[in-house]
Design a protein around this motif. Structure first.
Motif, PDB file in Angstrom:
ATOM      1  N   UNK A   1     103.089  34.017  33.197  1.00 38.01           N
ATOM      2  CA  UNK A   1     102.885  32.700  33.816  1.00 38.01           C
ATOM      3  C   UNK A   1     101.619  32.608  34.651  1.00 38.01           C
ATOM      4  N   UNK A   2     101.203  33.730  35.257  1.00 44.25           N
ATOM      5  CA  UNK A   2     100.095  33.687  36.218  1.00 44.25           C
ATOM      6  C   UNK A   2      98.909  34.567  35.853  1.00 44.25           C
ATOM      7  N   UNK A   3      99.007  35.299  34.766  1.00 46.34           N
ATOM      8  CA  UNK A   3      97.893  36.153  34.356  1.00 46.34           C
ATOM      9  C   UNK A   3      97.629  37.314  35.284  1.00 46.34           C
ATOM     10  N   UNK A   4      98.652  37.754  36.029  1.00 54.93           N
ATOM     11  CA  UNK A   4      98.486  38.890  36.937  1.00 54.93           C
ATOM     12  C   UNK A   4      98.817  40.183  36.204  1.00 54.93           C
ATOM     13  N   UNK A   5      98.388  41.301  36.773  1.00 55.25           N
ATOM     14  CA  UNK A   5      98.682  42.628  36.228  1.00 55.25           C
ATOM     15  C   UNK A   5      99.519  43.399  37.247  1.00 55.25           C
ATOM     16  N   UNK A   6     100.827  43.135  37.306  1.00 55.60           N
ATOM     17  CA  UNK A   6     101.676  43.740  38.330  1.00 55.60           C
ATOM     18  C   UNK A   6     101.812  45.247  38.166  1.00 55.60           C
ATOM     19  N   UNK A   7     102.127  45.884  39.282  1.00 49.67           N
ATOM     20  CA  UNK A   7     102.412  47.314  39.311  1.00 49.67           C
ATOM     21  C   UNK A   7     103.729  47.512  40.059  1.00 49.67           C
ATOM     22  N   UNK A   8     104.451  48.563  39.706  1.00 48.40           N
ATOM     23  CA  UNK A   8     105.676  48.929  40.409  1.00 48.40           C
ATOM     24  C   UNK A   8     105.542  50.388  40.817  1.00 48.40           C
ATOM     25  N   UNK A   9     105.753  50.654  42.104  1.00 47.18           N
ATOM     26  CA  UNK A   9     105.569  52.000  42.633  1.00 47.18           C
ATOM     27  C   UNK A   9     106.782  52.393  43.468  1.00 47.18           C
ATOM     28  N   UNK A  10     106.934  53.709  43.649  1.00 49.12           N
ATOM     29  CA  UNK A  10     108.010  54.237  44.483  1.00 49.12           C
ATOM     30  C   UNK A  10     107.476  55.443  45.238  1.00 49.12           C
ATOM     31  N   UNK A  11     107.874  55.575  46.500  1.00 52.65           N
ATOM     32  CA  UNK A  11     107.512  56.787  47.236  1.00 52.65           C
ATOM     33  C   UNK A  11     108.148  57.985  46.539  1.00 52.65           C
ATOM     34  N   UNK A  12     107.452  59.118  46.512  1.00 58.32           N
ATOM     35  CA  UNK A  12     107.988  60.271  45.793  1.00 58.32           C
ATOM     36  C   UNK A  12     109.219  60.897  46.448  1.00 58.32           C
ATOM     37  N   UNK A  13     109.394  60.709  47.737  1.00 61.53           N
ATOM     38  CA  UNK A  13     110.545  61.293  48.411  1.00 61.53           C
ATOM     39  C   UNK A  13     111.522  60.201  48.829  1.00 61.53           C
ATOM     40  N   UNK A  14     112.806  60.566  48.863  1.00 58.06           N
ATOM     41  CA  UNK A  14     113.847  59.650  49.339  1.00 58.06           C
ATOM     42  C   UNK A  14     114.432  60.231  50.620  1.00 58.06           C
ATOM     43  N   UNK A  15     114.842  59.376  51.522  1.00 55.78           N
ATOM     44  CA  UNK A  15     115.468  59.812  52.772  1.00 55.78           C
ATOM     45  C   UNK A  15     116.933  59.389  52.740  1.00 55.78           C
ATOM     46  N   UNK A  16     117.819  60.362  52.738  1.00 58.70           N
ATOM     47  CA  UNK A  16     119.265  60.104  52.726  1.00 58.70           C
ATOM     48  C   UNK A  16     119.657  59.212  51.552  1.00 58.70           C
ATOM     49  N   UNK A  17     119.054  59.450  50.394  1.00 56.68           N
ATOM     50  CA  UNK A  17     119.395  58.684  49.196  1.00 56.68           C
ATOM     51  C   UNK A  17     118.796  57.298  49.130  1.00 56.68           C
ATOM     52  N   UNK A  18     117.875  56.982  50.035  1.00 57.20           N
ATOM     53  CA  UNK A  18     117.236  55.668  50.054  1.00 57.20           C
ATOM     54  C   UNK A  18     115.776  55.817  49.658  1.00 57.20           C
ATOM     55  N   UNK A  19     115.359  55.051  48.685  1.00 57.66           N
ATOM     56  CA  UNK A  19     113.986  55.072  48.198  1.00 57.66           C
ATOM     57  C   UNK A  19     113.218  53.872  48.756  1.00 57.66           C
ATOM     58  N   UNK A  20     111.903  54.024  48.868  1.00 62.59           N
ATOM     59  CA  UNK A  20     111.027  52.905  49.229  1.00 62.59           C
ATOM     60  C   UNK A  20     110.231  52.538  47.989  1.00 62.59           C
ATOM     61  N   UNK A  21     110.295  51.262  47.627  1.00 61.18           N
ATOM     62  CA  UNK A  21     109.601  50.754  46.445  1.00 61.18           C
ATOM     63  C   UNK A  21     108.527  49.766  46.867  1.00 61.18           C
ATOM     64  N   UNK A  22     107.524  49.616  46.007  1.00 59.76           N
ATOM     65  CA  UNK A  22     106.445  48.662  46.258  1.00 59.76           C
ATOM     66  C   UNK A  22     106.071  47.980  44.954  1.00 59.76           C
ATOM     67  N   UNK A  23     106.010  46.651  45.026  1.00 56.10           N
ATOM     68  CA  UNK A  23     105.443  45.854  43.944  1.00 56.10           C
ATOM     69  C   UNK A  23     104.028  45.488  44.380  1.00 56.10           C
ATOM     70  N   UNK A  24     103.077  45.580  43.456  1.00 53.62           N
ATOM     71  CA  UNK A  24     101.688  45.246  43.750  1.00 53.62           C
ATOM     72  C   UNK A  24     101.240  44.187  42.747  1.00 53.62           C
ATOM     73  N   UNK A  25     100.604  43.143  43.276  1.00 55.42           N
ATOM     74  CA  UNK A  25     100.082  42.056  42.458  1.00 55.42           C
ATOM     75  C   UNK A  25      98.614  41.855  42.823  1.00 55.42           C
ATOM     76  N   UNK A  26      97.693  42.588  42.152  1.00 52.66           N
ATOM     77  CA  UNK A  26      96.275  42.470  42.486  1.00 52.66           C
ATOM     78  C   UNK A  26      95.696  41.148  42.001  1.00 52.66           C
ATOM     79  N   UNK A  27      94.809  40.587  42.800  1.00 55.52           N
ATOM     80  CA  UNK A  27      94.084  39.348  42.450  1.00 55.52           C
ATOM     81  C   UNK A  27      95.039  38.283  41.932  1.00 55.52           C
ATOM     82  N   UNK A  28      96.119  38.051  42.679  1.00 47.58           N
ATOM     83  CA  UNK A  28      97.182  37.154  42.225  1.00 47.58           C
ATOM     84  C   UNK A  28      96.998  35.711  42.654  1.00 47.58           C
ATOM     85  N   UNK A  29      96.097  35.435  43.554  1.00 48.72           N
ATOM     86  CA  UNK A  29      95.940  34.064  44.031  1.00 48.72           C
ATOM     87  C   UNK A  29      96.346  33.947  45.480  1.00 48.72           C
TER      88      UNK A  29
END
Length: 96
Positions: free
Chosen positions: A31-59
């Protein structure tokens, strides 16, 4: 404008979340011509992960509204612990 969205997820919910985010990002890309990325920290703390969505040059703010609507439609909140945090960054002119 680049968008960075981060949040926490229980490791047990990671597979469901990943499928939902990939589908959401695919729709946003089409819909927007973006090139999204999905990332995750390599380590988890007490079974909880941190995730990141990245949308470069998205507007600008118009993309933010589309992103928030897409996340709601995808039902991401059911897999996420806490809130999705959205940060926006803009490019600066090079120094040299």
């Amino acid at each position: 404008m680049d968008f960075y969205v981060y949040y926490k997820v229980q490791a047990a919910h990671a597979a469901g979340l990943q499928a939902a985010v990939i589908a959401m990002q695919s729709a946003l890309s089409a819909a927007h011509g973006v090139a999204p990325q999905l990332k995750r920290r390599p380590q988890a703390a007490a079974g909880v992960q941190t995730w990141m969505e990245v949308y470069p040059a998205a507007g600008g703010e118009d993309f933010l509204a589309s992103l928030e609507a897409a996340a709601a439609r995808a039902g991401l909140a059911q897999w996420i612990d806490g809130a999705r945090h959205v940060e926006m960054f803009e490019d600066l002119p090079p120094c040299a």
